[in-house]
Design an enzyme around this catalytic site. Structure first.
Site, PDB file in Angstrom:
ATOM      1  N   CYS A   1      46.139  31.550  77.488  1.00 18.38           N
ATOM      2  CA  CYS A   1      44.874  31.209  76.821  1.00 18.38           C
ATOM      3  C   CYS A   1      45.059  30.899  75.346  1.00 18.38           C
ATOM      4  CB  CYS A   1      43.873  32.343  76.988  1.00 18.38           C
ATOM      5  SG  CYS A   1      43.512  32.708  78.695  1.00 18.38           S
TER       6      CYS A   1
ATOM      7  N   HIS B   1      38.587  33.105  71.483  1.00 19.43           N
ATOM      8  CA  HIS B   1      38.786  32.838  72.912  1.00 19.43           C
ATOM      9  C   HIS B   1      37.690  33.573  73.695  1.00 19.43           C
ATOM     10  CE1 HIS B   1      40.381  32.237  76.774  1.00 19.43           C
ATOM     11  NE2 HIS B   1      40.861  33.468  76.937  1.00 19.43           N
TER      12      HIS B   1
ATOM     13  N   ASN C   1      35.805  32.271  81.347  1.00 20.57           N
ATOM     14  CA  ASN C   1      37.064  32.102  80.627  1.00 20.57           C
ATOM     15  C   ASN C   1      37.764  30.846  81.144  1.00 20.57           C
ATOM     16  OD1 ASN C   1      39.712  32.244  79.706  1.00 20.57           O
ATOM     17  ND2 ASN C   1      40.000  34.402  80.222  1.00 20.57           N
TER      18      ASN C   1
HETATM   19  N1  ACO Z   1      32.330  43.262  90.873  1.00 18.77           N
HETATM   20  C1  ACO Z   1      32.060  44.574  91.093  1.00 18.77           C
HETATM   21  N2  ACO Z   1      32.947  45.539  90.824  1.00 18.77           N
HETATM   22  C2  ACO Z   1      34.139  45.189  90.331  1.00 18.77           C
HETATM   23  C3  ACO Z   1      34.478  43.848  90.067  1.00 18.77           C
HETATM   24  C4  ACO Z   1      33.506  42.864  90.381  1.00 18.77           C
HETATM   25  N3  ACO Z   1      33.727  41.550  90.166  1.00 18.77           N
HETATM   26  N4  ACO Z   1      35.723  43.802  89.575  1.00 18.77           N
HETATM   27  C5  ACO Z   1      36.162  45.072  89.497  1.00 18.77           C
HETATM   28  N5  ACO Z   1      35.201  45.915  89.958  1.00 18.77           N
HETATM   29  C6  ACO Z   1      35.248  47.365  90.052  1.00 18.77           C
HETATM   30  C7  ACO Z   1      36.655  47.890  90.125  1.00 18.77           C
HETATM   31  O1  ACO Z   1      37.143  47.856  91.440  1.00 18.77           O
HETATM   32  C8  ACO Z   1      36.476  49.309  89.613  1.00 18.77           C
HETATM   33  O2  ACO Z   1      35.987  50.094  90.663  1.00 18.77           O
HETATM   34  P1  ACO Z   1      36.552  51.590  90.879  1.00 18.77           P
HETATM   35  O3  ACO Z   1      36.189  52.320  89.627  1.00 18.77           O
HETATM   36  O4  ACO Z   1      35.815  52.039  92.105  1.00 18.77           O
HETATM   37  O5  ACO Z   1      38.033  51.423  91.064  1.00 18.77           O
HETATM   38  C9  ACO Z   1      35.357  49.173  88.595  1.00 18.77           C
HETATM   39  O6  ACO Z   1      34.703  47.914  88.868  1.00 18.77           O
HETATM   40  C10 ACO Z   1      35.814  49.179  87.142  1.00 18.77           C
HETATM   41  O7  ACO Z   1      36.911  48.305  87.011  1.00 18.77           O
HETATM   42  P2  ACO Z   1      37.615  48.100  85.646  1.00 18.77           P
HETATM   43  O8  ACO Z   1      38.757  47.158  85.816  1.00 18.77           O
HETATM   44  O9  ACO Z   1      37.880  49.420  84.979  1.00 18.77           O
HETATM   45  O10 ACO Z   1      36.447  47.391  84.802  1.00 18.77           O
HETATM   46  P3  ACO Z   1      36.450  46.987  83.307  1.00 18.77           P
HETATM   47  O11 ACO Z   1      35.253  47.534  82.647  1.00 18.77           O
HETATM   48  O12 ACO Z   1      37.785  47.189  82.658  1.00 18.77           O
HETATM   49  O13 ACO Z   1      36.234  45.410  83.405  1.00 18.77           O
HETATM   50  C11 ACO Z   1      37.438  43.351  83.252  1.00 18.77           C
HETATM   51  C12 ACO Z   1      37.197  44.607  84.065  1.00 18.77           C
HETATM   52  C13 ACO Z   1      36.138  42.608  83.141  1.00 18.77           C
HETATM   53  C14 ACO Z   1      38.464  42.511  84.009  1.00 18.77           C
HETATM   54  C15 ACO Z   1      37.965  43.740  81.863  1.00 18.77           C
HETATM   55  O14 ACO Z   1      38.999  44.666  81.971  1.00 18.77           O
HETATM   56  C16 ACO Z   1      38.458  42.567  81.085  1.00 18.77           C
HETATM   57  O15 ACO Z   1      37.699  41.695  80.710  1.00 18.77           O
HETATM   58  N6  ACO Z   1      39.747  42.546  80.764  1.00 18.77           N
HETATM   59  C17 ACO Z   1      40.313  41.510  79.952  1.00 18.77           C
HETATM   60  C18 ACO Z   1      40.573  40.313  80.777  1.00 18.77           C
HETATM   61  C19 ACO Z   1      41.057  39.211  79.899  1.00 18.77           C
HETATM   62  O16 ACO Z   1      40.763  39.166  78.740  1.00 18.77           O
HETATM   63  N7  ACO Z   1      41.841  38.323  80.431  1.00 18.77           N
HETATM   64  C20 ACO Z   1      42.352  37.318  79.545  1.00 18.77           C
HETATM   65  C21 ACO Z   1      42.981  36.389  80.297  1.00 18.77           C
HETATM   66  S1  ACO Z   1      43.741  35.327  79.152  1.00 18.77           S
HETATM   67  C22 ACO Z   1      44.725  34.204  79.997  1.00 18.77           C
HETATM   68  O17 ACO Z   1      45.769  33.826  79.524  1.00 18.77           O
HETATM   69  C23 ACO Z   1      44.294  33.731  81.351  1.00 18.77           C
END
Ligand code: ACO
Length: 328
Positions: free
Chosen positions: A115, A255, A285
Protein backbone atom coordinates in the site's frame (compact mmCIF):
# COMPACT_ATOMS: atom_id res chain seq x y z
CA UNK A 1 20.49 18.51 -11.47
CA UNK A 2 17.84 21.19 -11.84
CA UNK A 3 17.38 24.02 -9.31
CA UNK A 4 13.64 23.79 -9.89
CA UNK A 5 11.24 21.85 -7.71
CA UNK A 6 9.17 18.84 -8.76
CA UNK A 7 5.44 19.02 -8.26
CA UNK A 8 2.06 17.59 -9.18
CA UNK A 9 0.76 19.21 -12.36
CA UNK A 10 -2.47 17.21 -12.66
CA UNK A 11 -4.54 14.50 -10.97
CA UNK A 12 -7.06 11.90 -12.15
CA UNK A 13 -8.85 8.81 -10.87
CA UNK A 14 -10.85 5.85 -12.15
CA UNK A 15 -13.31 3.90 -10.06
CA UNK A 16 -15.35 0.91 -11.27
CA UNK A 17 -19.08 1.63 -11.44
CA UNK A 18 -20.13 -1.47 -9.50
CA UNK A 19 -20.77 -0.71 -5.81
CA UNK A 20 -20.78 -3.53 -3.25
CA UNK A 21 -22.20 -2.49 0.12
CA UNK A 22 -21.66 -4.14 3.49
CA UNK A 23 -25.28 -5.29 3.33
CA UNK A 24 -24.50 -7.04 0.03
CA UNK A 25 -21.66 -8.90 1.79
CA UNK A 26 -24.00 -10.00 4.61
CA UNK A 27 -25.75 -12.21 2.02
CA UNK A 28 -22.70 -14.45 1.46
CA UNK A 29 -20.55 -13.98 4.60
CA UNK A 30 -20.98 -14.30 8.36
CA UNK A 31 -20.53 -10.54 8.84
CA UNK A 32 -22.61 -7.42 9.42
CA UNK A 33 -22.75 -3.82 8.29
CA UNK A 34 -22.48 -2.85 11.96
CA UNK A 35 -19.23 -4.85 12.48
CA UNK A 36 -17.56 -3.58 9.32
CA UNK A 37 -18.50 0.08 9.86
CA UNK A 38 -17.59 0.17 13.55
CA UNK A 39 -14.24 -1.67 13.13
CA UNK A 40 -13.08 -0.12 9.85
CA UNK A 41 -15.25 2.85 8.78
CA UNK A 42 -16.06 1.14 5.45
CA UNK A 43 -19.65 1.34 4.12
CA UNK A 44 -19.09 0.20 0.54
CA UNK A 45 -16.37 -0.50 -2.02
CA UNK A 46 -16.04 -0.57 -5.82
CA UNK A 47 -15.47 -3.91 -7.55
CA UNK A 48 -14.27 -4.12 -11.16
CA UNK A 49 -16.49 -5.96 -13.62
CA UNK A 50 -15.18 -9.15 -15.18
CA UNK A 51 -12.96 -8.36 -18.17
CA UNK A 52 -11.66 -5.08 -16.77
CA UNK A 53 -7.93 -5.30 -15.95
CA UNK A 54 -5.65 -3.08 -13.88
CA UNK A 55 -4.17 -1.34 -16.93
CA UNK A 56 -7.70 -0.29 -17.99
CA UNK A 57 -8.21 1.58 -14.71
CA UNK A 58 -4.67 3.02 -15.00
CA UNK A 59 -5.32 4.30 -18.52
CA UNK A 60 -8.59 6.00 -17.59
CA UNK A 61 -7.03 7.69 -14.53
CA UNK A 62 -3.95 8.69 -16.54
CA UNK A 63 -5.94 10.35 -19.35
CA UNK A 64 -7.81 12.41 -16.75
CA UNK A 65 -4.54 13.42 -15.06
CA UNK A 66 -3.05 14.49 -18.41
CA UNK A 67 -6.13 16.55 -19.20
CA UNK A 68 -6.01 18.11 -15.73
CA UNK A 69 -2.32 18.97 -16.25
CA UNK A 70 -2.88 20.29 -19.80
CA UNK A 71 -0.27 17.87 -21.17
CA UNK A 72 -0.46 15.56 -24.20
CA UNK A 73 0.40 11.86 -24.34
CA UNK A 74 3.52 12.65 -26.41
CA UNK A 75 4.93 14.81 -23.62
CA UNK A 76 5.11 11.91 -21.14
CA UNK A 77 8.70 10.69 -20.67
CA UNK A 78 8.10 7.90 -18.15
CA UNK A 79 5.18 5.87 -16.81
CA UNK A 80 5.46 4.27 -13.37
CA UNK A 81 2.65 2.04 -12.12
CA UNK A 82 2.53 1.15 -8.43
CA UNK A 83 0.51 -2.03 -8.02
CA UNK A 84 0.35 -5.41 -6.26
CA UNK A 85 -2.29 -6.62 -8.72
CA UNK A 86 -0.62 -6.38 -12.16
CA UNK A 87 -2.43 -7.49 -15.33
CA UNK A 88 -0.04 -10.49 -15.35
CA UNK A 89 3.31 -11.35 -13.68
CA UNK A 90 5.14 -10.42 -16.89
CA UNK A 91 5.44 -7.82 -18.41
CA UNK A 92 5.00 -4.72 -16.25
CA UNK A 93 1.48 -3.28 -16.22
CA UNK A 94 3.04 0.11 -17.09
CA UNK A 95 3.92 -1.35 -20.53
CA UNK A 96 0.28 -2.26 -21.18
CA UNK A 97 -0.69 1.27 -20.09
CA UNK A 98 1.90 2.79 -22.42
CA UNK A 99 0.44 0.85 -25.36
CA UNK A 100 -3.20 1.63 -24.45
CA UNK A 101 -2.37 5.34 -24.23
CA UNK A 102 -0.15 5.31 -27.32
CA UNK A 103 2.55 6.99 -25.20
CA UNK A 104 5.35 5.36 -27.19
CA UNK A 105 7.96 7.98 -26.27
CA UNK A 106 7.69 6.98 -22.60
CA UNK A 107 9.76 4.43 -20.70
CA UNK A 108 7.60 2.23 -18.47
CA UNK A 109 7.99 0.07 -15.37
CA UNK A 110 6.14 -1.05 -12.21
CA UNK A 111 6.85 -0.66 -8.51
CA UNK A 112 5.55 -3.05 -5.84
CA UNK A 113 5.68 -1.75 -2.27
CA UNK A 114 2.28 -2.85 -0.99
CA UNK A 115 0.00 0.00 0.00
CA UNK A 116 3.04 2.31 0.17
CA UNK A 117 3.61 1.76 -3.55
CA UNK A 118 2.35 5.16 -4.66
CA UNK A 119 4.62 7.00 -2.20
CA UNK A 120 7.62 4.95 -3.38
CA UNK A 121 6.67 5.65 -7.01
CA UNK A 122 6.41 9.40 -6.36
CA UNK A 123 9.88 9.32 -4.78
CA UNK A 124 11.38 7.43 -7.74
CA UNK A 125 9.58 9.43 -10.45
CA UNK A 126 10.53 12.79 -8.98
CA UNK A 127 14.26 11.86 -9.00
CA UNK A 128 14.18 11.54 -12.81
CA UNK A 129 12.90 15.11 -13.06
CA UNK A 130 15.17 16.48 -10.33
CA UNK A 131 18.20 15.01 -12.10
CA UNK A 132 17.17 16.65 -15.38
CA UNK A 133 16.78 13.31 -17.22
CA UNK A 134 13.01 13.65 -17.79
CA UNK A 135 10.48 16.48 -17.74
CA UNK A 136 7.08 14.84 -17.28
CA UNK A 137 6.49 11.59 -15.40
CA UNK A 138 3.14 9.84 -15.05
CA UNK A 139 2.80 8.10 -11.66
CA UNK A 140 -0.18 5.79 -11.23
CA UNK A 141 -1.38 3.74 -8.24
CA UNK A 142 -3.88 1.06 -9.30
CA UNK A 143 -5.37 -2.16 -7.96
CA UNK A 144 -7.95 -4.80 -8.71
CA UNK A 145 -7.63 -6.43 -5.31
CA UNK A 146 -10.98 -8.19 -5.65
CA UNK A 147 -9.22 -10.77 -7.88
CA UNK A 148 -6.73 -11.80 -5.14
CA UNK A 149 -9.14 -11.85 -2.18
CA UNK A 150 -10.49 -14.99 -0.57
CA UNK A 151 -14.21 -14.17 -0.66
CA UNK A 152 -14.83 -16.83 2.01
CA UNK A 153 -12.44 -15.12 4.50
CA UNK A 154 -14.41 -12.41 6.31
CA UNK A 155 -11.29 -11.10 8.09
CA UNK A 156 -9.79 -9.81 4.81
CA UNK A 157 -12.30 -9.63 1.96
CA UNK A 158 -14.52 -6.96 3.55
CA UNK A 159 -11.60 -4.52 3.79
CA UNK A 160 -10.53 -3.96 0.20
CA UNK A 161 -11.73 -2.37 -3.05
CA UNK A 162 -10.65 -1.64 -6.65
CA UNK A 163 -9.60 1.66 -8.24
CA UNK A 164 -6.82 3.80 -9.69
CA UNK A 165 -5.38 7.27 -9.20
CA UNK A 166 -2.80 9.08 -11.33
CA UNK A 167 -0.68 12.20 -11.17
CA UNK A 168 1.53 14.01 -13.67
CA UNK A 169 4.82 15.10 -12.13
CA UNK A 170 6.75 17.97 -13.66
CA UNK A 171 8.97 20.96 -12.89
CA UNK A 172 7.61 23.68 -10.57
CA UNK A 173 9.28 26.76 -9.03
CA UNK A 174 11.86 26.01 -6.33
CA UNK A 175 10.35 25.67 -2.85
CA UNK A 176 7.09 24.25 -4.20
CA UNK A 177 5.96 20.70 -4.87
CA UNK A 178 7.50 17.60 -3.30
CA UNK A 179 9.83 18.84 -0.55
CA UNK A 180 10.90 15.72 1.37
CA UNK A 181 10.48 11.95 1.36
CA UNK A 182 10.97 9.38 4.05
CA UNK A 183 10.73 5.72 3.01
CA UNK A 184 11.19 2.59 5.09
CA UNK A 185 10.81 -1.19 5.07
CA UNK A 186 11.16 -4.18 7.39
CA UNK A 187 11.26 -7.37 5.33
CA UNK A 188 11.46 -9.54 8.44
CA UNK A 189 7.71 -8.82 8.83
CA UNK A 190 6.86 -9.89 5.26
CA UNK A 191 4.61 -12.77 6.30
CA UNK A 192 2.26 -10.46 8.23
CA UNK A 193 0.65 -9.43 4.95
CA UNK A 194 1.26 -11.50 1.84
CA UNK A 195 0.01 -13.69 -1.00
CA UNK A 196 1.95 -16.92 -0.34
CA UNK A 197 1.84 -18.54 -3.81
CA UNK A 198 2.30 -17.61 -7.45
CA UNK A 199 5.99 -16.68 -7.31
CA UNK A 200 9.26 -18.60 -7.13
CA UNK A 201 8.71 -19.48 -3.46
CA UNK A 202 5.56 -21.45 -4.24
CA UNK A 203 4.84 -21.64 -7.97
CA UNK A 204 1.21 -22.16 -8.97
CA UNK A 205 0.22 -25.83 -8.78
CA UNK A 206 -3.00 -27.75 -8.00
CA UNK A 207 -2.07 -27.88 -4.28
CA UNK A 208 -1.48 -24.11 -4.07
CA UNK A 209 -4.86 -23.46 -5.69
CA UNK A 210 -6.63 -26.00 -3.48
CA UNK A 211 -4.96 -24.50 -0.38
CA UNK A 212 -6.20 -21.01 -1.37
CA UNK A 213 -2.59 -19.82 -1.29
CA UNK A 214 -3.07 -17.29 -4.09
CA UNK A 215 -5.15 -15.00 -1.91
CA UNK A 216 -4.24 -12.21 0.53
CA UNK A 217 -3.33 -13.37 4.05
CA UNK A 218 -3.09 -10.80 6.81
CA UNK A 219 -2.51 -10.66 10.56
CA UNK A 220 -4.98 -7.80 11.04
CA UNK A 221 -4.28 -7.01 14.67
CA UNK A 222 -0.48 -6.82 14.34
CA UNK A 223 -0.76 -4.77 11.14
CA UNK A 224 -3.09 -2.39 12.95
CA UNK A 225 -0.65 -1.70 15.81
CA UNK A 226 2.26 -1.31 13.40
CA UNK A 227 0.26 1.13 11.25
CA UNK A 228 -0.77 3.39 14.12
CA UNK A 229 2.87 3.77 15.20
CA UNK A 230 4.53 4.10 11.80
CA UNK A 231 2.08 6.55 10.17
CA UNK A 232 2.79 9.17 12.81
CA UNK A 233 6.52 8.46 13.08
CA UNK A 234 7.28 8.64 9.36
CA UNK A 235 5.33 11.89 8.85
CA UNK A 236 7.21 13.46 11.78
CA UNK A 237 10.53 12.32 10.29
CA UNK A 238 9.67 13.81 6.88
CA UNK A 239 8.73 17.11 8.58
CA UNK A 240 11.97 17.01 10.64
CA UNK A 241 14.03 16.84 7.44
CA UNK A 242 12.64 20.25 6.51
CA UNK A 243 13.02 21.71 9.99
CA UNK A 244 9.21 21.80 10.27
CA UNK A 245 6.82 20.55 12.96
CA UNK A 246 3.22 19.32 13.07
CA UNK A 247 2.12 22.94 13.59
CA UNK A 248 3.21 23.70 10.01
CA UNK A 249 1.03 20.94 8.52
CA UNK A 250 -2.20 22.11 6.83
CA UNK A 251 -3.54 18.83 5.45
CA UNK A 252 -3.07 15.07 5.77
CA UNK A 253 -3.78 12.48 3.07
CA UNK A 254 -3.29 9.10 4.77
CA UNK A 255 -3.52 5.62 3.31
CA UNK A 256 -7.13 4.48 3.73
CA UNK A 257 -6.83 1.15 5.56
CA UNK A 258 -8.94 1.72 8.66
CA UNK A 259 -10.75 4.80 9.98
CA UNK A 260 -9.39 4.14 13.48
CA UNK A 261 -5.79 4.23 12.15
CA UNK A 262 -6.55 7.51 10.35
CA UNK A 263 -8.13 8.94 13.53
CA UNK A 264 -5.01 8.07 15.55
CA UNK A 265 -2.86 9.98 13.03
CA UNK A 266 -5.28 12.92 13.01
CA UNK A 267 -5.09 13.20 16.80
CA UNK A 268 -1.30 12.94 16.84
CA UNK A 269 -1.04 15.89 14.41
CA UNK A 270 -3.87 17.78 16.15
CA UNK A 271 -5.67 18.41 12.86
CA UNK A 272 -9.41 19.17 12.62
CA UNK A 273 -11.51 16.57 10.77
CA UNK A 274 -11.87 18.74 7.65
CA UNK A 275 -8.06 18.82 7.24
CA UNK A 276 -7.70 15.04 6.96
CA UNK A 277 -8.83 13.27 3.79
CA UNK A 278 -11.14 10.32 4.42
CA UNK A 279 -12.93 8.34 1.71
CA UNK A 280 -12.52 4.82 3.09
CA UNK A 281 -16.28 4.80 3.75
CA UNK A 282 -16.92 4.81 -0.02
CA UNK A 283 -13.96 2.84 -1.40
CA UNK A 284 -12.39 0.64 1.31
CA UNK A 285 -8.66 -0.03 1.14
CA UNK A 286 -7.45 0.18 -2.48
CA UNK A 287 -3.78 -0.42 -1.57
CA UNK A 288 -1.53 1.53 -4.01
CA UNK A 289 -4.58 3.40 -5.35
CA UNK A 290 -5.87 4.72 -2.01
CA UNK A 291 -3.56 7.73 -1.66
CA UNK A 292 -3.80 9.04 -5.27
CA UNK A 293 -7.59 8.57 -5.30
CA UNK A 294 -7.83 10.46 -1.98
CA UNK A 295 -5.55 13.17 -3.41
CA UNK A 296 -7.74 13.55 -6.50
CA UNK A 297 -10.79 13.69 -4.23
CA UNK A 298 -9.19 16.40 -2.06
CA UNK A 299 -8.22 18.48 -5.12
CA UNK A 300 -11.46 18.12 -7.10
CA UNK A 301 -13.64 18.96 -4.08
CA UNK A 302 -11.50 22.03 -3.29
CA UNK A 303 -10.48 20.74 0.15
CA UNK A 304 -6.78 20.82 -0.73
CA UNK A 305 -5.72 24.27 -1.84
CA UNK A 306 -2.66 25.50 -3.75
CA UNK A 307 -0.05 26.54 -1.19
CA UNK A 308 -1.17 24.07 1.51
CA UNK A 309 1.57 22.06 3.22
CA UNK A 310 0.35 18.48 2.95
CA UNK A 311 1.64 15.07 4.00
CA UNK A 312 0.85 11.96 1.98
CA UNK A 313 1.54 8.97 4.21
CA UNK A 314 1.15 5.22 3.84
CA UNK A 315 2.12 1.78 5.10
CA UNK A 316 1.61 -1.69 3.74
CA UNK A 317 2.85 -5.12 2.75
CA UNK A 318 6.58 -5.63 2.96
CA UNK A 319 6.20 -4.27 5.52
CA UNK A 320 6.82 -0.85 4.02
CA UNK A 321 6.03 2.71 4.98
CA UNK A 322 6.61 6.17 3.58
CA UNK A 323 5.65 9.83 3.73
CA UNK A 324 6.07 12.80 1.44
CA UNK A 325 5.75 16.43 2.47
CA UNK A 326 4.47 18.61 -0.36
CA UNK A 327 3.71 22.29 -0.84
CA UNK A 328 0.74 21.81 -3.15
N1 ACO B 1 -17.34 -9.63 10.33
C1 ACO B 1 -17.65 -10.05 11.58
N2 ACO B 1 -16.71 -10.46 12.45
C2 ACO B 1 -15.44 -10.48 12.04
C3 ACO B 1 -15.05 -10.05 10.76
C4 ACO B 1 -16.08 -9.63 9.88
N3 ACO B 1 -15.82 -9.20 8.63
N4 ACO B 1 -13.72 -10.17 10.65
C5 ACO B 1 -13.26 -10.63 11.83
N5 ACO B 1 -14.31 -10.82 12.68
C6 ACO B 1 -14.27 -11.30 14.05
C7 ACO B 1 -13.05 -12.12 14.34
O1 ACO B 1 -13.23 -13.46 13.94
C8 ACO B 1 -12.93 -11.98 15.84
O2 ACO B 1 -13.84 -12.87 16.44
P1 ACO B 1 -13.40 -13.70 17.75
O3 ACO B 1 -13.12 -12.65 18.78
O4 ACO B 1 -14.61 -14.54 18.02
O5 ACO B 1 -12.18 -14.47 17.34
C9 ACO B 1 -13.45 -10.57 16.10
O6 ACO B 1 -14.19 -10.19 14.92
C10 ACO B 1 -12.37 -9.53 16.36
O7 ACO B 1 -11.36 -9.68 15.39
P2 ACO B 1 -10.11 -8.77 15.39
O8 ACO B 1 -9.20 -9.17 14.28
O9 ACO B 1 -9.53 -8.66 16.77
O10 ACO B 1 -10.77 -7.34 15.06
P3 ACO B 1 -10.08 -5.96 15.00
O11 ACO B 1 -10.81 -5.00 15.84
O12 ACO B 1 -8.59 -6.04 15.14
O13 ACO B 1 -10.35 -5.53 13.49
C11 ACO B 1 -9.27 -5.39 11.36
C12 ACO B 1 -9.83 -6.31 12.43
C13 ACO B 1 -10.38 -4.53 10.86
C14 ACO B 1 -8.73 -6.28 10.24
C15 ACO B 1 -8.15 -4.54 11.97
O14 ACO B 1 -7.26 -5.33 12.69
C16 ACO B 1 -7.38 -3.78 10.94
O15 ACO B 1 -7.90 -2.90 10.29
N6 ACO B 1 -6.09 -4.08 10.80
C17 ACO B 1 -5.23 -3.36 9.90
C18 ACO B 1 -5.42 -3.87 8.53
C19 ACO B 1 -4.61 -3.04 7.59
O16 ACO B 1 -4.33 -1.91 7.84
N7 ACO B 1 -4.19 -3.61 6.50
C20 ACO B 1 -3.35 -2.82 5.65
C21 ACO B 1 -3.16 -3.50 4.50
S1 ACO B 1 -1.98 -2.57 3.62
C22 ACO B 1 -1.54 -3.44 2.21
O17 ACO B 1 -0.40 -3.40 1.80
C23 ACO B 1 -2.56 -4.29 1.52
Amino acid sequence: MTDKGVGILGVGSALPGRIVTNTDLEKTLDTSDEWIQSRTGIRERRIAEEGIVTSDLCTEAAHKALENAGITVDEIDLIIVATVTPDSPLPATACYVQAKMGAFKAAAFDIAAGCTGFIYALAVGSQFIKSGIYKNVLVIGAEILSRILDWTDRSTCVLFGDGAGAVVLGPVPAGQGLLSFKLGADGSLADMLCVPAGGTRMPACPESVEGRQHYVRMSGNETFKFAVRVMGDVTSQALDELGLTKDDLDFLIPHQANLRIIEAARKRFELPEERVMVNIDRYGNMSSASIPVALEDAVSTGRLKRGDLVSLVGFGAGLTWGAVIMRY
